[in-house]
Structure formats: C-alpha cells, structure tokens
Design a protein around this motif. Structure first.
Motif, PDB file in Angstrom:
ATOM      1  N   GLY A  62      35.724  31.018  14.345  1.00 48.98           N
ATOM      2  CA  GLY A  62      34.848  30.383  15.165  1.00 48.98           C
ATOM      3  C   GLY A  62      33.685  31.359  15.457  1.00 48.98           C
ATOM      4  N   ALA A  63      32.518  30.878  16.138  1.00 49.94           N
ATOM      5  CA  ALA A  63      31.571  31.845  16.733  1.00 49.94           C
ATOM      6  C   ALA A  63      32.239  32.793  17.812  1.00 49.94           C
ATOM      7  CB  ALA A  63      30.489  31.218  17.323  1.00 49.94           C
ATOM      8  N   PRO A  64      31.826  33.946  17.828  1.00 46.07           N
ATOM      9  CA  PRO A  64      32.378  34.882  18.938  1.00 46.07           C
ATOM     10  C   PRO A  64      32.473  34.151  20.189  1.00 46.07           C
ATOM     11  CG  PRO A  64      31.140  36.257  17.232  1.00 46.07           C
ATOM     12  CD  PRO A  64      30.899  34.705  16.915  1.00 46.07           C
ATOM     13  N   ASP A  65      31.490  33.479  20.685  1.00 44.89           N
ATOM     14  CA  ASP A  65      31.389  33.126  22.056  1.00 44.89           C
ATOM     15  C   ASP A  65      32.397  31.882  22.176  1.00 44.89           C
ATOM     16  OD1 ASP A  65      29.350  34.660  22.746  1.00 44.89           O
ATOM     17  OD2 ASP A  65      27.819  32.893  22.875  1.00 44.89           O
ATOM     18  N   THR A  66      32.763  31.246  21.033  1.00 40.13           N
ATOM     19  CA  THR A  66      33.720  29.875  21.078  1.00 40.13           C
ATOM     20  C   THR A  66      35.136  30.780  21.264  1.00 40.13           C
ATOM     21  OG1 THR A  66      32.518  28.723  19.793  1.00 40.13           O
ATOM     22  CG2 THR A  66      34.707  28.018  19.643  1.00 40.13           C
ATOM     23  N   VAL A  67      35.163  31.711  20.354  1.00 38.65           N
ATOM     24  CA  VAL A  67      36.738  32.328  20.531  1.00 38.65           C
ATOM     25  C   VAL A  67      37.045  33.086  21.864  1.00 38.65           C
ATOM     26  CG1 VAL A  67      38.035  34.352  19.627  1.00 38.65           C
ATOM     27  CG2 VAL A  67      36.912  32.370  18.049  1.00 38.65           C
ATOM     28  N   ALA A  68      35.960  33.705  22.126  1.00 37.00           N
ATOM     29  CA  ALA A  68      36.083  34.074  23.703  1.00 37.00           C
ATOM     30  C   ALA A  68      36.519  33.214  24.616  1.00 37.00           C
ATOM     31  CB  ALA A  68      34.826  34.971  23.872  1.00 37.00           C
ATOM     32  N   ALA A  69      35.774  32.085  24.592  1.00 31.19           N
ATOM     33  CA  ALA A  69      35.693  30.930  25.929  1.00 31.19           C
ATOM     34  C   ALA A  69      37.253  30.512  25.582  1.00 31.19           C
ATOM     35  CB  ALA A  69      34.952  29.958  25.604  1.00 31.19           C
ATOM     36  N   LEU A  70      37.875  30.310  24.447  1.00 26.55           N
ATOM     37  CA  LEU A  70      39.197  29.809  24.300  1.00 26.55           C
ATOM     38  C   LEU A  70      40.091  30.784  24.799  1.00 26.55           C
ATOM     39  CD1 LEU A  70      38.823  28.235  20.744  1.00 26.55           C
ATOM     40  CD2 LEU A  70      39.100  26.992  22.903  1.00 26.55           C
ATOM     41  N   LEU A  71      39.755  32.144  24.562  1.00 26.91           N
ATOM     42  CA  LEU A  71      40.870  33.075  25.120  1.00 26.91           C
ATOM     43  C   LEU A  71      40.627  33.012  26.650  1.00 26.91           C
ATOM     44  CD1 LEU A  71      39.995  36.337  22.627  1.00 26.91           C
ATOM     45  CD2 LEU A  71      42.078  34.966  22.800  1.00 26.91           C
ATOM     46  N   THR A  72      39.315  32.908  27.283  1.00 24.69           N
ATOM     47  CA  THR A  72      39.451  32.755  28.721  1.00 24.69           C
ATOM     48  C   THR A  72      40.067  31.441  29.239  1.00 24.69           C
ATOM     49  OG1 THR A  72      37.196  33.799  28.754  1.00 24.69           O
ATOM     50  CG2 THR A  72      37.844  32.436  30.596  1.00 24.69           C
ATOM     51  N   LEU A  73      40.124  30.283  28.499  1.00 20.58           N
ATOM     52  CA  LEU A  73      40.803  29.281  28.605  1.00 20.58           C
ATOM     53  C   LEU A  73      42.495  29.639  28.757  1.00 20.58           C
ATOM     54  CD1 LEU A  73      40.873  26.071  29.616  1.00 20.58           C
ATOM     55  CD2 LEU A  73      41.188  25.755  27.005  1.00 20.58           C
ATOM     56  N   GLY A  74      42.934  30.263  27.863  1.00 18.47           N
ATOM     57  CA  GLY A  74      44.390  30.576  28.082  1.00 18.47           C
ATOM     58  C   GLY A  74      44.640  31.552  29.222  1.00 18.47           C
ATOM     59  N   GLN A  75      43.677  32.553  29.496  1.00 19.80           N
ATOM     60  CA  GLN A  75      44.029  33.304  30.606  1.00 19.80           C
ATOM     61  C   GLN A  75      44.151  32.395  31.761  1.00 19.80           C
ATOM     62  OE1 GLN A  75      40.947  35.918  30.086  1.00 19.80           O
ATOM     63  NE2 GLN A  75      41.796  37.080  28.132  1.00 19.80           N
ATOM     64  N   ARG A  76      43.059  31.482  31.853  1.00 15.32           N
ATOM     65  CA  ARG A  76      42.853  31.017  33.346  1.00 15.32           C
ATOM     66  C   ARG A  76      44.032  29.827  33.419  1.00 15.32           C
ATOM     67  NH1 ARG A  76      36.595  29.679  33.462  1.00 15.32           N
ATOM     68  NH2 ARG A  76      35.829  31.957  33.859  1.00 15.32           N
ATOM     69  N   THR A  77      44.358  29.170  32.395  1.00 14.78           N
ATOM     70  CA  THR A  77      45.417  28.154  32.324  1.00 14.78           C
ATOM     71  C   THR A  77      46.961  28.935  32.669  1.00 14.78           C
ATOM     72  OG1 THR A  77      45.693  27.996  29.999  1.00 14.78           O
ATOM     73  CG2 THR A  77      44.387  26.107  31.001  1.00 14.78           C
ATOM     74  N   HIS A  78      47.147  30.077  32.053  1.00 15.82           N
ATOM     75  CA  HIS A  78      48.188  30.844  32.339  1.00 15.82           C
ATOM     76  C   HIS A  78      48.281  31.392  34.098  1.00 15.82           C
ATOM     77  CE1 HIS A  78      51.351  33.702  31.418  1.00 15.82           C
ATOM     78  NE2 HIS A  78      50.873  34.623  32.022  1.00 15.82           N
ATOM     79  N   ALA A  79      47.188  31.834  34.257  1.00 13.11           N
ATOM     80  CA  ALA A  79      47.008  32.136  35.744  1.00 13.11           C
ATOM     81  C   ALA A  79      47.204  30.736  36.570  1.00 13.11           C
ATOM     82  CB  ALA A  79      45.712  32.621  36.058  1.00 13.11           C
TER      83      ALA A  79
END
Ligand SMILES: [Zn+2]
Length: 268
Positions: A62-79
């Motif tokens: 994906g676009a770097p912004d897309t991948v970064a947003a998904l990594l953020t989603l994983g961090q936030r749902t994990h938290a």
C-alpha cells in the motif's frame, strides 16, 4: 526477434517484475476504481496488534500512509485490550486488479480488516493461510450475529474511523444496523461507517488520496452528515425482499489508465 524481447530481458536482468513494487517516489494513478501505484510499501506479516492472513491468496502492499495507518490501528486496538487483528487484502505490489476479482484495492489506499476478534492462541503460518474468519451477520442478512459481533467489534470499527486519512469504512448493512441499535454515547463516528454488499466478515477501509498525488482519482463525496441510521439504511434491506434480477452479462473489469501501463507491466 532479439529486439522484441530486449525490454523483457532488461527487465529480468534488473530484477523488476509485477511481483515487486515499482520504485518510488510515490505515484498513485487511477480512474474510477482502476489504477496502479509506484513506491508502495508492504505491511509486515506481524506487528503490534495485527497479523496478515490468507497470504497465498492476498496482497499486502500500500501507500506508505495506508500502511502507517494500519500499524496505528493495531497499536490502538492492542492498547484497548483487543486481540490481534487479522488483515486481508491491501493492494498488489504495483496495484492493478487483485486475484479473486477484486475491482477496488488497485491503488494502495484500500484495506480489508477482519472483524473476528475471538480469543485465539498463536497460529502457525499454515493456519493463518487457511483461516476463514466467520461472518458477523445472521444467515437472513438482516441482523448481526451476537455470537460473533459485540462490544469488541464496535471498538474496532470506532477506532478505524479515527485513523488519519480515512474516507469511509464499508460494512454489511446488517453490521451498520447493529451499530445503529447498539452504540451508546458518542455516535458521530457512525457517519463514516457505510453499508455495502458483502463485507460480513471484514470491513473495507477506504483511505483518501495522499497529498501531492494529482493523478489519484477523487473519492466519492464525503458521507452525508448524520449517523446514516435512517431510510438510506432501510433501502438495503428492502433490496433483500425483491427477487434477484435476471443474470446479465458479467461485469467488465474497469481498465487502468494508460499511464499505468509501464508500472503494471513491470517496466517502470
Ligand atoms: Zn475490500
């Protein structure tokens, strides 16, 4: 003869192919839902709060912004205490049509995230590849299945709407109805959850075009104001009562713009 195959030969020598991303800088090119991407990056198979699944049938570029947003989603749902998310298709390394007849997902700005959040032990690579996450919707297509859909799914969907760059999140109409009936407190985010056919086991996240991409096609207008828990949602269920239309000719896949030819063929 040699001349004809020279570009292909050079391509092979250079190690470029449609299975590898076209080099950056980032270029997102499209018309309608068809397009391509250069400068894509790959979502890792494991990161905090997420894992890719069905790798032999999917693509995670994906676009770097897309991948970064998904990594953020994983961090936030994990938290938030949720188990690992299962990630499905993003885009192919150079965009274009995906395996399995996906017409969207062609420009690195779409992602499928499964809604299954049942507690689970660590899976092997083979188990992850074979996984078939369950539907969140009852067989009649009208309501969520409470055996699968509950507060954890609501948290996940809410967090998805708050990611940077999210345009809208598509889910089955029954899931949207489940949110309309069960979300208490802040409901403003429901505006960005929109009904669409299918999407009973996963949500589809549409991201906006990243800045500085003049050839990235405009998304549809933003969702209308309001929660969308109204007659516009009832319309989807009314369609279930109608007899299915007679089968027409198969839908023609949308054609990527000519500017994608070099990227998709692996020449760029
Ligand atoms: Zn999708």
């Amino acid at each position: 003869m040699v001349r004809r195959f020279l570009p292909l030969l050079l391509l092979l020598l250079a190690g470029a192919s449609p299975d590898t991303p076209a080099p950056g800088p980032l270029r997102i090119i499209g018309q309608g839902s068809a397009g391509c991407i250069a400068g894509a990056v790959r979502l890792p198979d494991s990161a905090v709060g997420l894992q890719t699944i069905r790798a032999s049938k999917s693509s995670f570029w994906g676009a770097p912004d897309t991948v970064a947003a998904l990594l953020t989603l994983g961090q936030r749902t994990h938290a938030a205490g949720l188990p690992d998310l299962y990630l499905g298709d993003l885009s192919a390394p150079r965009g274009g049509p995906l395996r399995g007849g996906h017409f969207s997902h062609q420009m690195g700005i779409d992602a499928d995230v499964y809604l299954d959040l049942s507690a689970r032990s660590t899976l092997t690579a083979e188990q992850r590849d074979a996984l078939e996450p369950p539907s969140m919707v009852r067989a009649d297509g009208r309501n969520i299945d409470p055996a699968h859909f509950g507060p954890a799914q609501i948290t996940l969907l809410h967090l998805a709407t708050e990611l940077p760059g999210v345009d809208r999140v598509l889910v089955n109409p029954a899931i949207k109805r489940g949110l309309c009936e069960n979300v208490v407190g802040d409901r403003a985010w429901l505006r960005f959850i929109r009904p669409w056919w299918g999407h009973a086991s996963h949500m589809h996240i549409n991201f906006r075009c990243p800045a500085g991409q003049p050839l990235c096609p405009a998304r549809p207008p933003p969702p209308p104001p309001g929660e969308g828990c109204d007659a516009s949602l009832d319309w989807w269920f009314a369609q279930l009562d109608k007899p299915p239309p007679p089968p027409g000719p198969p839908a023609k896949p949308p054609q990527p713009p000519a500017a994608c030819r070099a990227i998709l063929s692996g020449e760029d």
